[in-house]
Scaffold this motif. Structure first.
Motif: not given
Length: 479
Positions: A310-316
């Protein structure tokens, strides 16, 4: 250095120094309150056993307190040297909060610590007890301000962004930010449990060696009562903390659970074990229990929790770290609860001090409280990534402009110096614990001079060699 970039080295360096540092304040927090309880019980009951235990653990507390102060000073400088971008962005919030810690907690500790350490035979009982209480309060106040500052970085509140910098607007909202009450309670209880199992392990070690006296039994009994009652409370506080994290940092919870996607209409399972794979976006070899994840995290049989996709890869966050650090913390917490229940059964059977299997278990559990604290902090801090101030400032934007060579040299220097200095200090404290409390230790006087016992007043006096040599000299000379 090993193919790492400057950002990686800066993060490793801070993680290394803060991991060393957190151990000693945690022990100081728990042990200061333990000492206050011991002295209070002695004043109430006039049982000299409590006084003997107070004098024994006071010396060990002094060692841990000193190492905590020294390791904390290094971190204060690290903010400016390695994280100048963060200081420039959020210094208007974190700077005053850390200053409040100095102006309140540190001044209280500095004002009363000397009386606590050296005033046993120099001030009245009431004043000395007050000093012990104030030092214990000072350690809790220090925790208050440090956790307030750190929690604000996870759940920022009470601020405005002006010209690219954080400006505090409502200080009560800054201090009592959404995650702070849960994290302060969780950390304080963790410190108490860490000391309880350290005290219990030392008592178990002496009992297994046949060093069985009222002081050893008393501190073992107190440690097991603490495990029985406080470890379950910690579980409830941890659950409340998890629900708060789900509300304010859902990506962290998704990483902790190793949960990648939500099939329509399916409740979230609880993954017990597995290997989160950030590249393949799945948790491999997972062992899961259907529905239990939803039940624990949402208290519902049907509601789903956010998934990593549910979150962009850069925010995981890096799930492979927080997934396992969280499970280590929980497993140790459950082991503490089990140990407390077992102790109650043995107490009922009047075999608490004789059951060798239980004594060996508690002896091995001596460091478990500290390991759980480190695992919890790894979960919290790594789970905040890639943010240094959640949702506002990324970690890569907060690091100072240093070269890989500079950070490599300082990191290696820290590793060598820390293991040397704090390793020696830890060994020294363990040697003191190994000596055990002695009956009548609190009755030694301070007059000194020929024919008089003299109790060493240096807080780091681990042995009675000086007193023994004085007695030998007196016998030889006829005094």
């Amino acid at each position: 250095m090993f193919g790492l970039e400057a950002l990686d080295l800066a993060r490793i360096q801070f993680a290394f120094t803060v991991s060393f540092h957190i151990i000693f304040p945690a022990l100081s927090i728990g042990m200061a309150s333990f000492l206050a309880v011991l002295e209070g019980l002695w004043l109430k009951t006039n049982d000299s056993t409590y006084k003997d235990l107070y004098h024994f653990w006071l010396k060990i507390f002094a060692v841990f307190f000193g190492m905590g102060v020294v390791s904390g000073l290094v971190m204060a400088y690290e903010f400016g040297t390695n994280w100048s971008g963060f200081v420039d962005f959020a210094g208007a919030v974190t700077g005053p909060l850390l200053t409040y810690e100095v102006l309140t907690a540190f001044f209280i500790e500095a004002g009363f610590l000397g009386v606590m350490l050296f005033g046993w035979n120099r001030v009245g009982r009431g004043l000395h007890f007050l000093s012990t209480i104030m030092v214990a309060i000072g350690t809790l106040m220090s925790t208050f301000w440090i956790l307030s500052s750190n929690s604000w970085m996870h759940t920022p509140a009470g601020y405005e962004l002006i010209d690219g910098r954080v400006v505090p607007i409502h200080w009560l909202e800054v201090i009592f930010n959404p995650s702070f009450p849960f994290r302060w309670a969780h950390m304080t209880i963790a410190a108490y449990l860490s000391v309880a199992f350290l005290v219990g392990a030392s008592a178990a070690w002496h009992l297994l060696r046949g060093n069985d006296n009222p002081a050893i039994r008393k501190m073992f009994s107190m440690a097991m009562w603490m495990a029985l009652f406080v470890a379950p409370i910690q579980a409830f506080v941890g659950d409340a903390h998890g629900l708060n994290t789900l509300e304010h940092q859902p990506a962290k919870i998704a990483a902790i659970e190793g949960h990648w996607e939500n099939p329509p209409g399916e409740a979230t399972p609880l993954i017990l074990f597995g290997l989160p794979d950030m590249e393949r976006e799945e948790t491999r070899f997972k062992v899961e229990i259907p529905v239990l994840g939803s039940l624990i995290l949402t208290h519902s049989f049907t509601e789903q929790i956010p998934a990593l996709k549910d979150f962009p890869k850069e925010d995981r966050p890096p799930a492979y770290v927080v997934f396992w650090s969280f499970r280590i913390m929980v497993a140790l917490g459950l082991l503490m609860i089990a140990a407390g229940v077992w102790s109650l059964f043995l107490r009922w059977r009047h075999k608490l001090y004789e059951t060798k299997a239980f004594l060996r278990l508690i002896m091995c559990m001596g460091p478990t409280g500290l390991i759980a604290i480190l695992a919890g902090w790894f979960t919290t801090e790594v789970g905040r990534q890639p943010w240094i101030v959640y949702g506002l400032l990324r970690t890569k934007d907060g690091v100072a402009n240093h070269s890989v060579t500079q950070l490599s040299i300082t990191l290696v220097s820290f590793v060598v110096v820390y293991f040397a200095v704090f390793g020696i200090g830890t060994v020294y404290a363990l040697r003191m614990i190994g000596k055990g409390p002695h009956t009548g230790e609190g009755d030694l006087t301070t007059q000194g001079g020929p024919g008089h016992d003299r109790h060493p007043k240096r807080p780091l006096s681990a042995s009675d060699e000086g007193t023994e040599k004085a007695h030998s000299h007196d016998q030889l000379t006829g005094h």
